[in-house]
Scaffold this active site. Sequence first.
Site, short mmCIF file in Angstrom:
data_model
loop_
_atom_site.label_atom_id
_atom_site.label_comp_id
_atom_site.label_asym_id
_atom_site.label_seq_id
_atom_site.Cartn_x
_atom_site.Cartn_y
_atom_site.Cartn_z
N LYS A 1 2.74 11.12 -3.45
CA LYS A 1 1.67 10.48 -4.23
C LYS A 1 0.79 11.53 -4.91
CE LYS A 1 -1.76 6.88 -3.38
NZ LYS A 1 -2.19 5.95 -2.32
N ASP B 1 0.88 -1.17 0.00
CA ASP B 1 0.00 0.00 0.00
C ASP B 1 0.92 1.21 0.00
OD1 ASP B 1 -1.68 2.09 0.54
OD2 ASP B 1 -2.37 1.35 2.49
N GLU C 1 -7.34 0.44 -4.32
CA GLU C 1 -7.30 0.34 -2.86
C GLU C 1 -8.62 -0.16 -2.25
OE1 GLU C 1 -5.94 4.27 -1.94
OE2 GLU C 1 -3.93 3.83 -2.68
N ASP D 1 -12.99 5.22 1.97
CA ASP D 1 -11.54 5.26 2.22
C ASP D 1 -11.06 6.70 2.32
OD1 ASP D 1 -8.79 5.22 2.09
OD2 ASP D 1 -8.68 3.78 0.44
#
Length: 623
Positions: free
Chosen positions: A87, A25, A187, A209
């Site tokens: 990211k 992850d 994800e 999420d």
Amino acid sequence: MALLQISEPGGKPIQPVRKRAVGIDLGTTNSLVAARCGGSVECLPDDQGECLLSSIVYYRKGKEPLVGSAAKSEMIANPGDTIASVKRLLGKSLSEIKAERQFIPYDFNEGRDDQTPAIRTADGDKDPVIISSDILKCLVRRAEDCMQGALDGAVITVPAYFDDAQRQQTRDAARLAGLKVLRLLNEPTAAAVAYGLDSQDQGNVIVFDLGGGTFDVSLLSLQKGIFEVLATGGDTNLGGDDFDYLLADWIRNSASSEIDYDADASAHTSLLHQANQAKHRLSESPVVEVEHQGQSLQIDNIRFAQLCESLLDRTLLICTRVLRDAGKKIEDIDNIVLVGGATRMPIIRSAVAEFFGKESMTEIDPDKVVALGAGIQADILIGNKPADSFLLLDVNPLSLGIETMGELVEKIIPRNTTIPVIKAQEFTTFKDGQTAMSIHVVQGERELVSDCRSLARFELKGIPPMVAGAAKIRVEFQVDADGLLSVSARELSKGMSAEIVVKPSFGLNADTIEQMLSSSQMNAKNDMKIRALKEAQLEARQLIDATINAIDADSSLLNEPEKKSIAAIIEKLNLAITQDEQIKIHALTEQLNRISGDFAARRMDLHVSEALRGESIEKLEKS
Ligand code: AMP
């Protein structure tokens, strides 16, 4: 499943080698690596027993970069060389990065805008791919230590909304870190795998999420152990960090501080750190104290929820859109899975519970759930577990199509289609004798090419010359499991073909996708009108061209008054086309069709009798 014992000639049993595969992850704030250890898949800790690796890299001249908590402690002293939240930079151009964030404490190398932007550090220029690969290398070292050997492959998770460019740069970072990518996995899908939801018979699951910097909602539908992502929504610029910013504003205003935080980068960083700590403590107790500039401030979860009302509303609005896209109602949802450290906030949990009318699943640590799911999937893909354990299906977030005449878009793969997918459609030529066709691949929901995003262009050459509309060109769109698109075009009679793999250098973020979706809804009626007009104009132009060509070829079949009346209609029709008068275009096209239909019948008679006399089959075919 028991391992097979195979006997060597000497009778000594040998054990099939278990391959080493991990799930990673690669998070905005934290990253994790998980793998099967003994019976179950677990997150692998570092030598301090910590599973979470801060996704922060500190670059020092001529030395190995520091990653994780060692880098985090350099954020205040060396903000320019300590890169966090990389990211958010993946797959973006410098102008996109600057447009999204007002304050970035990094010194970017101002190269060309179509180049990957690089940050100037004490150890040279570092682009987001290199920075991400340094985080991955750290996780690979950890995994290889734990598993005592080199890794055979990895599943890496990405937000469901990552576009091609962002996915591609994630793959590039993995390759740079020496990893074989078995698959990029969304994800939320990984989270559902971690909860073993495939073992249920059926049901609808929302995966909510909220990470450090990104927000994703997915609606998964379970049917007999197979789950499919029906719809996804999200915002790559909404996350736990935004709650820190609001709390930092509140601290700054409540303490009426004199410090100019915008000018003082380290004061700004320490204020944010304090806000982050207060936010974490609010997850443990309803009221917390914050000491700032010698003042003692108090905040409870009710006030915190008020401060963050707009953020909470944004998350719920996206949930509403996902439900709508999937054609589901709140009552249809059976389970809600919470993912990401920020879902530990009680204000999030109660907002979600109130919205869906039920409590969420929270048994698995929300920080680890995605890595665990990726680890389970990696174990299956590398062949350590039967591959039929579950089947993962994802969706593409925006429609994909090609430009057709009149600058219109023909959608080939509609948005929210389950991927991997292959779809094909036949097209034809517009002009007589056309030997090449330009294929323009676009992405978006609008009817006109100019309102969509251009992904790629390529040319199909070598089409045998035929009359307009006779050639058959099969255009095939293929989206693979990672969301990468390949488009091919093939002329069916001679088999000439051309193709392209779409890897746009810089992609869309979730905000842009949301904007594109809402603008398509707002403009839907008008777009349809424009489309109808463009189609009418196109049809009329085609008819005019065909009629003029026919008159050139067989003018003897028309008398002068007929020629004059056709010319007059063509003139009026051309005028109506240029003036966008749709009703007139329709009426005049019909009129011209009637007259030219009569003329076409005469031409047909003539050419048939010529053909019967053995004159020319080709001419007959052409007419
Ligand atoms: P991730 O990208 O999933 O690692 O997200 C980390 C985010 O979760 C950061 O914004 C953290 O501040 C937040 N977070 C972690 N633990 C807690 C907690 N106990 N309470 C509130 N937020 C948390």
